[in-house]
Design a protein around this motif. Structure first.
Motif, short mmCIF file in Angstrom:
data_model
loop_
_atom_site.label_atom_id
_atom_site.label_comp_id
_atom_site.label_asym_id
_atom_site.label_seq_id
_atom_site.Cartn_x
_atom_site.Cartn_y
_atom_site.Cartn_z
N GLU A 43 0.65 -1.09 -0.18
CA GLU A 43 -0.40 0.07 -0.38
C GLU A 43 0.30 1.03 -0.02
OE1 GLU A 43 -0.18 -1.16 4.52
OE2 GLU A 43 0.11 -2.04 2.41
N HIS A 44 1.97 0.75 0.39
CA HIS A 44 3.19 2.16 -0.19
C HIS A 44 4.06 1.99 -0.95
CE1 HIS A 44 2.04 3.83 3.83
NE2 HIS A 44 1.44 2.60 4.59
N ARG A 45 4.18 1.32 -2.37
CA ARG A 45 4.81 1.62 -3.31
C ARG A 45 4.77 2.03 -3.58
NH1 ARG A 45 4.98 -5.12 -4.08
NH2 ARG A 45 5.74 -5.47 -1.74
N GLN A 46 5.34 3.02 -5.40
CA GLN A 46 4.97 3.69 -6.17
C GLN A 46 5.32 5.68 -5.51
OE1 GLN A 46 5.94 3.00 -8.97
NE2 GLN A 46 5.96 0.65 -8.35
N LYS A 47 5.57 5.57 -3.99
CA LYS A 47 5.41 6.97 -3.39
C LYS A 47 6.91 6.69 -3.07
CE LYS A 47 1.67 5.83 -0.17
NZ LYS A 47 1.05 5.90 1.21
N GLY A 48 7.91 6.43 -3.51
CA GLY A 48 9.37 7.23 -3.18
C GLY A 48 10.12 6.38 -1.97
N ALA A 49 9.63 5.52 -1.61
CA ALA A 49 9.90 4.98 0.22
C ALA A 49 11.18 4.42 -0.38
CB ALA A 49 9.13 4.52 0.69
N CYS A 50 11.77 3.86 -1.00
CA CYS A 50 12.56 2.60 -1.19
C CYS A 50 13.66 3.83 -1.45
CB CYS A 50 11.81 1.70 -2.47
SG CYS A 50 13.57 0.62 -2.68
N LYS A 51 13.86 4.35 -2.64
CA LYS A 51 14.19 5.19 -3.10
C LYS A 51 14.84 6.84 -1.92
CE LYS A 51 13.75 5.37 -7.83
NZ LYS A 51 13.85 6.77 -9.16
N GLY A 52 14.32 6.62 -1.13
CA GLY A 52 14.25 7.36 0.36
C GLY A 52 15.26 7.17 1.44
N VAL A 53 14.56 5.56 1.13
CA VAL A 53 15.54 5.12 2.43
C VAL A 53 16.88 4.68 1.92
CG1 VAL A 53 15.69 2.77 3.71
CG2 VAL A 53 13.74 3.59 3.52
N MET A 54 16.95 3.80 1.04
CA MET A 54 18.49 4.03 -0.16
C MET A 54 19.53 4.57 0.02
SD MET A 54 19.04 1.05 -3.11
CE MET A 54 20.69 0.58 -4.02
N LYS A 55 18.53 6.19 -0.32
CA LYS A 55 19.81 7.01 -0.26
C LYS A 55 20.79 6.98 0.33
CE LYS A 55 19.71 12.32 -0.57
NZ LYS A 55 18.84 12.84 -0.84
#
Length: 237
Positions: free
Chosen positions: A89-101
């Motif tokens: 439900e939280h995909r396509q929001k930029g969460a992964c990129k935010g954590v990975m950065k």
């Protein structure tokens, strides 16, 4: 750090250094879908030190609930990146990129030398990793690497005195650095079915589990340099 998602929600980014009693009840259920030996490692690392292995869970939280995770397992700045997962439900929001950065910045701040991962070649995830400096270990491969310096492999495997030692948890990422070398011999391990460069991430967990919980191996040893690089291993079944 705090990251504003595309939805406008504020995501808190932090890191859990295992073992950690406070987050055991959050990390284990969040990643329970991994199953098998993956869960065996997660459960153990959250409860006790696993030799000198450094296990970190980089998480994104909204209102105290974990929505994203990226795990690294390392020793002496060499390791594996995995368990990348965002709640549907939280995909396509930029969460992964935010954590990975933030995870990659932390790795660089700690003078990290090399990270390896496995994903589908040319997939959406592949291009996310590529945007953070990862590249295919060999052409058209989802087995990827990030080196802090372009001469990592040359320096890491430089000639040195060697010694034999038993298999330990912190050999995990270092064995993948060895099996990931491109070129040289083709057949690398009959026992593990390794022909040419390959990711040893999943195989290591089955290997370590068998060493601890079965009589499959008569012997298993590591050849390590005085600079703590693994340059060989042997198994007798």
């Amino acid at each position: 750090a705090e990251v504003t998602l595309k939805s406008g929600e504020c995501m808190e980014v932090g890191v859990i250094n295992a073992p950690d009693d406070k987050y055991t009840g959050k990390i284990e259920p969040f990643l329970e879908h991994k199953g098998g030996h993956w869960n065996w490692h997660i459960k153990q690392c959250m409860q006790k030190p696993l030799d000198a292995l450094e296990t970190r869970f980089y998480i994104g939280q909204i209102d105290g609930e974990i929505i994203n995770n990226i795990m690294t397992v390392e020793y002496q700045g060499v390791g594996i990146l995995g368990h990348v997962f965002t709640m549907p439900e939280h995909r396509q929001k930029g969460a992964c990129k935010g954590v990975m950065k933030n995870q990659m910045q932390d790795f660089r701040n700690r003078n990290g030398r090399a990270l390896y991962l496995g994903t589908g070649y040319d997939s959406h995830a592949y291009h996310i990793y590529a945007s953070f400096g990862f590249q295919s270990v060999y052409e058209r491969s989802g087995f990827m690497r990030y080196w802090g310096n372009p001469d990592f492999e040359e320096n890491y495997f430089a000639k040195s005195e060697v010694h034999v030692k038993p298999v330990e948890w912190h050999d995990w990422g270092r064995l993948t650095a060895l099996t990931g070398i491109v070129g040289y011999d083709f057949l690398r391990s009959i026992d593990f079915g390794i022909y040419g460069p390959t990711n040893f991430e999943g195989r290591f967990l089955g290997f370590k589990n068998a060493l601890e919980n079965s009589e499959h191996y008569v012997a298993a040893n590591i050849l390590e340099t005085d600079k703590e690089a693994i340059v060989g291993f042997i198994t007798i079944t």
